[in-house]
Design an enzyme around this catalytic site. Structure first.
Site, PDB file in Angstrom:
ATOM      1  N   SER A  47       0.816  -1.225   0.000  1.00 54.47           N
ATOM      2  CA  SER A  47       0.000   0.000   0.000  1.00 54.47           C
ATOM      3  C   SER A  47       0.843   1.265   0.000  1.00 54.47           C
ATOM      4  O   SER A  47       0.396   2.321  -0.453  1.00 54.47           O
ATOM      5  CB  SER A  47      -0.935   0.013   1.215  1.00 54.47           C
ATOM      6  OG  SER A  47      -0.185  -0.025   2.421  1.00 54.47           O
ATOM      7  N   HIS A  48       2.088   1.184   0.511  1.00 53.96           N
ATOM      8  CA  HIS A  48       2.940   2.368   0.604  1.00 53.96           C
ATOM      9  C   HIS A  48       4.169   2.292  -0.310  1.00 53.96           C
ATOM     10  O   HIS A  48       5.065   3.120  -0.214  1.00 53.96           O
ATOM     11  CB  HIS A  48       3.426   2.558   2.047  1.00 53.96           C
ATOM     12  CG  HIS A  48       2.390   3.093   2.966  1.00 53.96           C
ATOM     13  ND1 HIS A  48       1.285   2.372   3.328  1.00 53.96           N
ATOM     14  CD2 HIS A  48       2.277   4.298   3.580  1.00 53.96           C
ATOM     15  CE1 HIS A  48       0.539   3.097   4.156  1.00 53.96           C
ATOM     16  NE2 HIS A  48       1.113   4.263   4.317  1.00 53.96           N
ATOM     17  N   GLU A 189      -4.990   1.877   3.345  1.00 57.26           N
ATOM     18  CA  GLU A 189      -5.639   0.595   3.086  1.00 57.26           C
ATOM     19  C   GLU A 189      -7.056   0.793   2.563  1.00 57.26           C
ATOM     20  O   GLU A 189      -7.530   0.030   1.714  1.00 57.26           O
ATOM     21  CB  GLU A 189      -5.651  -0.253   4.359  1.00 57.26           C
ATOM     22  CG  GLU A 189      -4.295  -0.804   4.759  1.00 57.26           C
ATOM     23  CD  GLU A 189      -3.739  -1.805   3.758  1.00 57.26           C
ATOM     24  OE1 GLU A 189      -4.545  -2.458   3.049  1.00 57.26           O
ATOM     25  OE2 GLU A 189      -2.510  -1.928   3.673  1.00 57.26           O
TER      26      GLU A 189
END
Length: 337
Positions: A47-48, A189
């Site tokens: 996600s990052h 998220e």
């Protein structure tokens, strides 16, 4: 089934670097951020990782982030320095103060580095983990645009505001890595679920009406639910004080969002504390940590904070990283400019 592309960690770093430079980031600034992106993918936190690179590039292009910013470091006291990110990426500003922080903590036993006029610093644990790799206990705080309302309220006041603690081992490895947001789940998220068209679990977020929702698009218009109710909000408030109020950075309630092109630079902040744990413990730190870890992992089914990341690193180094093919294409659009 989501189509994936397998890439090595070094390929991910080079890919992110190329895209960031193409968007208008200087090579030095892009290199600092690309290393973090690659390390994040290596730790299995998609996600990052590369998923955020198109947003980084868009924000450079629209001026939300100054990709050519030259951060400045002001050592205000022997144990305290403040880095001004100059509305650029947080990573180059952190890197600017990193060597000073290491040296000051070793000489004095403890030192702190604050950032102002900054931006999203990615995975906070990436930075504290670096401190632990040099034998220091690393503590970090970062504030974010407001997305969490006080318990009983409907208007966001603070961000998801992560804090992180990285515990060093004798051989330069990190033994424990705590890295958690003040909300039930990181907002990224919810954004990931929205991109993939998936519902979010109930208990993650509230809609604008203050009611629970499983629709990620509705959630992004509402607020994140603090972990542990008022305790989670208290954690977010603590981080806001440390990362924003203490550094002179912009409060989350006044900061522009990390997503989308509008609002100008967010000018948020970070705060890091580095401690020599052997000095503070009289040499007993490692033994105490060993005893504590044994009490945790000795229980069937119990997991140690950071264990999943450490295992993912080994797997990534051996087998590469499976990256969402659609994300690779989005990054490629920037890299090929």
């Amino acid at each position: 089934m989501v189509e994936t592309v397998t890439m090595s960690v070094s390929e991910i770093e080079a890919f992110a670097l190329k895209a960031l430079i193409a968007a208008g980031t200087t090579e030095a600034n892009a290199a600092s951020l690309a290393r973090s992106v690659a390390a994040t993918e290596q730790d299995g936190i998609a996600s990052h990782g590369l998923a955020y690179v198109p947003t980084y590039c868009l924000h450079v292009e629209c001026g939300k982030v100054d990709g050519a910013a030259v951060p400045e470091l002001d050592v205000v006291r022997p144990g305290l320095a403040i880095a001004d990110a100059k509305t650029g990426f947080a990573h180059p500003a952190i890197d600017l103060g990193f060597d000073w922080l290491l040296k000051a903590a070793r000489e004095q036993g403890i030192a702190a580095l604050g950032l102002r006029n900054s931006y999203n610093c990615g995975i906070l644990g990436y930075h504290t983990d670096r401190l632990a790799s040099y034998g220091l206990l690393g503590i970090g705080f970062t504030n974010a645009p407001a997305s969490v309302a006080p318990v009983g309220g409907k208007k966001a006041v603070v961000g998801t505001n992560p804090f992180s603690i990285a515990v060093p081992g004798a051989a330069g490895e990190t033994r424990i890595l705590i890295d958690q947001s003040a909300s039930v789940i990181a907002k990224s998220e919810v954004m990931k679920h929205a991109r993939e068209g998936k519902a979010i679990p109930e208990g993650w977020a509230l809609g604008p009406d203050g009611e629970p929702t499983t629709d990620p698009d509705v959630a992004l218009k509402g607020t994140m639910i603090p972990s542990g109710s008022y305790k989670g909000f208290g954690t977010a408030l603590m981080v806001e004080l440390m990362a924003a109020a203490m550094t002179g950075a912009t409060l989350g309630i006044d900061a522009s969002p990390f997503s989308g092109p509008v609002g100008g630079p967010p000018k948020t902040g970070q705060f890091f504390i580095a401690i020599d744990p052997e000095l503070s413990s009289g040499g007993a730190f490692s033994q105490r940590v060993d005893h504590l870890i044994e009490a945790i992992v000795g229980q069937d089914g119990a997991r140690l904070h950071g264990a999943e990341r450490f295992e993912a690193r080994v797997g990534a180094d051996k087998n590469g990283v499976a990256v969402n093919a659609a994300i690779v294409e989005k990054v490629k659009e920037w890299a090929d400019r």
